[in-house]
Design an enzyme around this catalytic site. Sequence first.
Site, PDB file in Angstrom:
ATOM      1  N   PRO A  12       0.939  -1.554  -0.054  1.00  0.00           N
ATOM      2  CG  PRO A  12      -0.162  -1.682   1.722  1.00  0.00           C
ATOM      3  CD  PRO A  12       0.298  -1.844   1.090  1.00  0.00           C
ATOM      4  CD  GLU A  18       1.369  -5.285  10.853  1.00  0.00           C
ATOM      5  OE1 GLU A  18       0.307  -5.274  11.291  1.00  0.00           O
ATOM      6  OE2 GLU A  18       1.900  -3.725  10.699  1.00  0.00           O
ATOM      7  NE  ARG A  62      -8.624  -4.151 -20.399  1.00  0.00           N
ATOM      8  CZ  ARG A  62      -8.524  -3.198 -20.827  1.00  0.00           C
ATOM      9  NH1 ARG A  62      -7.366  -2.282 -21.189  1.00  0.00           N
ATOM     10  NH2 ARG A  62      -9.454  -2.939 -22.299  1.00  0.00           N
ATOM     11  CG  ASP A  85      -9.407   0.177 -22.483  1.00  0.00           C
ATOM     12  OD1 ASP A  85     -10.243   0.168 -22.806  1.00  0.00           O
ATOM     13  OD2 ASP A  85      -8.235   0.106 -22.324  1.00  0.00           O
TER      14      ASP A  85
HETATM   15  N1  ADE Z   1      -1.908  -4.501  -0.368  1.00  0.00           N
HETATM   16  C1  ADE Z   1      -2.338  -4.702   0.826  1.00  0.00           C
HETATM   17  N2  ADE Z   1      -3.134  -3.120   0.752  1.00  0.00           N
HETATM   18  C2  ADE Z   1      -2.372  -3.413  -0.998  1.00  0.00           C
HETATM   19  C3  ADE Z   1      -2.455  -2.293  -1.697  1.00  0.00           C
HETATM   20  N3  ADE Z   1      -3.968  -1.117  -1.559  1.00  0.00           N
HETATM   21  N4  ADE Z   1      -2.454  -2.182  -2.584  1.00  0.00           N
HETATM   22  C4  ADE Z   1      -1.149  -2.911  -3.149  1.00  0.00           C
HETATM   23  N5  ADE Z   1      -0.891  -4.053  -2.033  1.00  0.00           N
HETATM   24  C5  ADE Z   1      -1.338  -4.128  -1.146  1.00  0.00           C
END
Ligand code: ADE
Length: 260
Positions: free
Chosen positions: A102, A129, A167, A182
């Site tokens: 994330p 984590e 794709r 797209d």
């Molecule tokens: N792992 C957990 N959440 C994620 C996200 N939003 N993007 C990429 N990997 C992740």
Amino acid sequence: MRIDIVTTLPEMITPALETSILKRASERGIVEFRVVNLRDYTHDRHRTTDDAPYAGGGGMVMKIEPITAALEDLLGSSVDEAQADTEDVVPRCKPRVVLTDPRGQQWTQELAREWAQEAHIILLCGHYEGVDDRVRQHLVTDEVSIGDYVLTGGELPALVITDSLTRLQAGALGDSEAPNKDTFSGNLLEYPHFTRPREFRGWRVPDILLSGNHALIEKWRRWNQLRTTRERRPDLFAKLSLTAKDYALMEAEEPQAPVE
Ligand code: ADE
């Protein structure tokens, strides 16, 4: 293009690769998928891929040894040799090693278009984590987030990345023109689509689409794209370079079918 997915949950990945367009693309040799079970690179009875963090804190951390062994196998040589020059520039002939996280850079259609040109990408599905930070420091070339929300693991992000790259490969979609039309190709959202029946429960398809007037239909579609993008995605709208004609069209009322 070859896409390798390194995961502790291959059972989550494989069915998606064996479905629909991804399946067809790999059957046709347009893409080659390899799913690597990280547990195959462990040496203990429990096939452990995680451990408690140094200095405490919540959650578990993915261990570096199985990840290194899996990557070495995929790269066909030691990670040190293969990735030796990643400090300065990512060597173009070497695969990108991508960690889903994330905190990574945001996955976008623009990035998908760029990476779709690569010959080989390795996706490493993060978990718990996080991973031992030395993986980030020494083994991966890129970190990608698919959005500002936290998932239970990197498998869905890896599938999102795989799908959007597949794709875009030549021949992967029926209509070879489709990727250019797209949403996001030109920072414009799509116009509305309709199919038969012409009327359902009193809900009618816009008459203009049945008018046979192609110039007018194009105008209606563009009007919709401009209005929708401005309304829903002002961030994308701000990036557009529009013509005076576009501005005039957007300020006008919605184009209508000619009255018969
Ligand atoms: N792992 C957990 N959440 C994620 C996200 N939003 N993007 C990429 N990997 C992740």
